[in-house]
Write an enzyme that holds these catalytic residues in place. Structure first.
Site, short mmCIF file in Angstrom:
data_model
loop_
_atom_site.label_atom_id
_atom_site.label_comp_id
_atom_site.label_asym_id
_atom_site.label_seq_id
_atom_site.Cartn_x
_atom_site.Cartn_y
_atom_site.Cartn_z
N GLU A 46 48.78 64.67 118.52
CA GLU A 46 48.89 65.71 119.55
C GLU A 46 49.23 65.13 120.91
OE1 GLU A 46 45.93 68.86 119.75
OE2 GLU A 46 46.19 68.94 121.92
N GLU A 50 39.73 67.22 118.26
CA GLU A 50 39.09 66.71 119.48
C GLU A 50 37.57 66.85 119.43
OE1 GLU A 50 41.17 68.50 122.80
OE2 GLU A 50 42.92 67.24 122.44
#
Length: 480
Positions: A321, A225
């Site tokens: 994810e 991220e």
């Protein structure tokens, strides 16, 4: 409005030896948990008073799409610690259930490189060096937690030889960052490019250390991220052009010069910023064969992956994810949906967040940013020495157990979700080893649906699909 048709291809020349039609189901009410279910029959069958739904499959070469690499979840420090807390017999049984054809047959795992928010305190890296600069990385050390992680991954690989392992860091060593901290502040939460060479060598040393323990890593992303900067958990912000340049000028050459064939996947974040991986590919495409996506965009739209595929047809895509939770309950079909949607849109694999936690959704870091509501596909009660396979596990296993590594996903229509969330979604694939055709059907209605599948080759299959469930049909090769 009648839903469009689902298409499916069978690779010519494959023969399914004595494969009989089968069906397996997992349901919202818990009645079915990867359980044998009424198999589809040839012909239109007898729907009786049940609602009906029609799908078509195109079993010609025109329907071939992406190749499946596998399904699984994230192996975090929490996963390692709770699995290792089980009695030996229970731990062995669990790993066999996860990694072999006796259970889910998971063939892809994403693991955390050092600390994530699902690590016990304190946060750490593999070269903390007491906060001091370590230009030669002479203090690199997996430590107790890194060694335990590598050992578990090696064991998983022994059970599943075709396993694909992806490694993702939440933060490099603090001394490599402008703020000199793994966590604690969002100010200057960026890489200090004076240490770009050391950043690249950090990956090299990590890959070599894991390989030495039998846990060869197939791919990495350079930052989990990269557009997420938080104070109370390990994070680091990396701009898209910065990521591309780091891969092109530092990390890619470092891996190549070390003789490592580990792939580098771009991005590892949400679907609302597709320009990010496009930028990385434009600057470092020679080192980047794949893109990783997460599910947390405020307006989640998996068709972004199809748009991206159309722009970059040679690039693989993965959904790496999406969280599952018991404390903040997600819909019964949450894991099925975040597997189904990406598969329908060119993803070659899916990994959930997270594989295993304790019954309190941990261990995890303290602080408001760490996820204290992330529940594993498996929860472990260390005191009792037992584990529980949660509903999300069964939903993912409806895909992973039957769509084997190497299966080819087929183009299709026929899936439809109405504004109230009801509907029927489906994806189909052909297994490479025996030519069997797998159709996964997600029934989001509160009643049973009689589904008919018409094949372009002339076959018709039909059967009942249980209410609020995922049902997997395993069909013989066309003409068998």
């Amino acid at each position: 409005m009648y839903p469009p048709a689902l298409t499916l291809l069978l690779t010519p020349g494959l023969v399914a030896a004595a494969i009989q039609p089968q069906a397996y189901a997992s349901s919202a009410d818990g009645r079915y948990k990867l359980s044998s279910y009424s198999a589809p029959v040839r012909g239109t069958g007898t729907p009786g008073s049940n609602s009906t739904w029609k799908l078509t499959i195109d079993d010609t070469p025109s329907g071939r799409k992406q190749t499946i690499k596998g399904f699984g979840a994230a192996v975090t420090d929490s996963t390692v610690s709770v699995f290792n807390a089980l009695p030996s017999a229970q731990r062995t049984a669990l790993l066999n259930t996860l990694m072999t054809t006796a259970g889910a047959n998971f063939a892809m795992m994403r693991h955390t490189i050092a600390s994530s928010d699902l690590s016990a305190n304190p946060a750490y890296s593999y070269d903390d060096s007491n906060g001091q600069t370590d230009l030669s990385l002479s203090n690199f050390n997996l430590g107790g937690r890194g060694n335990a992680m590598a050992s578990l991954l090696a064991e998983m690989r022994r059970l599943q030889p075709g396993l694909t392992i992806l490694g993702s860091p939440w933060s490099p060593p603090g001394w490599m960052k402008l703020n000199r901290a793994i966590q604690g502040t969002t100010v200057n939460n960026n890489l200090d490019h004076a240490y770009a060479s050391q950043f690249a060598q950090y990956f090299v040393k990590y890959l070599q250390a894991y390989q030495a323990k039998g846990a060869t890593i197939d791919a990495i992303t350079i930052q989990n991220e990269p557009l997420n900067s938080r104070a109370q958990m390990p994070t680091m912000y990396i701009y898209a052009d910065e990521a591309g340049d780091l891969i092109q000028n530092n990390i890619g050459p470092a891996l190549r010069n070390a003789g490592l064939d580990t792939k580098i996947w771009a991005y590892d974040h949400n679907t609302d910023q597709p320009s990010y991986p496009s930028t990385v590919l434009s600057r470092a495409g020679g080192y980047v064969p794949a893109v990783a996506w997460h599910c947390y965009a405020s307006s989640l739209d998996w068709s972004v992956l199809t748009t991206f595929h159309n722009a970059h047809p040679g690039v693989e895509q993965y959904m790496t994810e999406c969280w599952t939770s018991a404390k903040q309950p997600t819909p019964w079909n949450w894991a099925a949906s975040f597997t189904m949607g990406p598969l329908q849109n060119w993803a070659s694999g899916v990994t959930a967040w997270v594989l295993g936690t304790d019954t309190n959704d941990g261990p995890h870091l303290t602080g408001s940013d760490a996820c204290d509501k992330c529940t594993g596909l498996v929860t472990v009660d260390a005191a009792a020495g037992t584990y529980n396979l949660r509903g999300d596990y069964y939903m993912m296993a409806q895909f992973s157990k039957f769509m084997k590594k190497g299966a080819v996903v087929m183009s299709g229509t026929g899936s439809w979700t109405y504004g109230d969330g009801s509907g029927l979604e489906s994806v189909a694939a052909t297994n490479a080893d025996d030519g069997s055709r797998v159709v996964v059907i997600e029934n989001k209605f509160g009643n049973e649906i009689y589904v008919t599948v018409e094949a372009k080759s002339g076959e018709v299959w039909s059967g009942l699909v249980y209410r609020n469930s995922v049902v997997t049909w395993v069909l013989p090769a066309a003409g068998a």
